[in-house]
Design an enzyme around this catalytic site. Structure first.
Site, PDB file in Angstrom:
ATOM      1  CB  SER A  35     158.807  47.660   0.807  1.00 36.89           C
ATOM      2  OG  SER A  35     159.592  47.179   1.527  1.00 36.89           O
ATOM      3  CE  LYS A  89     160.339  43.535   1.137  1.00 34.95           C
ATOM      4  NZ  LYS A  89     159.722  44.600   0.370  1.00 34.95           N
TER       5      LYS A  89
END
Length: 224
Positions: A35, A89
């Site tokens: 990701s 993230k």
């Protein structure tokens, strides 16, 4: 049992101290997903500074003191507000920011990001599945990073606008069309933040033959 504890006291003390160190000061987290590609690859082990934002009671999320403020562009680890899973993230939106994605262009407070250094690659998001991807350097409000988009982009190419509530953050993966981030799990409260990732400790190619990637060892994230 008492004899065993006495004979192994040094090892047990070391294990306890290491556990406290990892939960309060610094931690290292293996990354199993793509990701954050191309910044972080599957098989990277990242070093996380747990004192970047808060001093917390070991083994808890209780903050004793604020040590720093999360910044736009930081790569952070946090507990998902959806199910508690630990994720990594990038902080894209700060409290009060308005975030929008319009045809894969990120807008922060109405200001669109600029994109440069276009490159084309082939990615493998799942075993046996290959897709075309575009990599670009994204820059917005003083924050710069390399991101990528799959072709075709899919439903994640547009989002919002939404305003980030006080005390919360909007997180996104650099692999924009292959990341379960704030577009899906919602805003991340500050107390869910664990720490800021600064370096890659070691790396191995877990998608192929587990061969080491020495060129990534102890490399900085976002060296600019």
């Amino acid at each position: 049992m008492k004899t065993w504890l006495r004979n192994n006291r040094g090892v047990l003390i070391f294990i306890v101290c290491l556990g406290l160190f990892r939960t309060a000061v610094a931690d290292w987290n293996p990354v199993p997903t793509g990701s954050m590609r191309p910044t972080i690859l599957e098989g990277d082990v990242v070093l996380v500074n747990r004192l970047a934002y808060d001093l917390k009671v070991p083994l808890t999320d209780f903050s004793l003191a604020r040590l720093g403020e999360p910044q736009r562009g930081d790569i952070a680890t946090f507990s998902s507000p959806k199910d508690g899973t630990r994720l990594i993230k990038r902080i894209v939106g700060l409290p009060g920011d308005t975030i929008e994605i319009r045809d894969n262009t990120l807008l922060v407070n109405g200001q669109p990001a600029s994109y440069s250094n276009l490159d084309y690659v082939t990615e493998q998001p799942r075993p046996g599945v290959y897709v075309k991807a575009t990599r670009v350097t994204e820059q917005v409000i003083g924050s710069r990073r390399e991101v990528q988009f799959f072709s075709p982009a899919g439903p994640a190419s547009s989002f919002g606008p939404v305003q980030v509530p006080n005390g919360e953050y909007f997180m996104m993966g650099d692999n924009r069309n292959n990341s379960e981030d704030s577009r899906y799990i919602g805003f991340v409260p500050r107390e869910n933040l664990i720490g800021r990732a600064g370096r890659i400790l070691v790396s191995a190619d877990i998608k192929r033959d587990w061969s080491p990637r020495p060129e990534r060892t102890f490399s900085r994230l976002n060296p600019e």
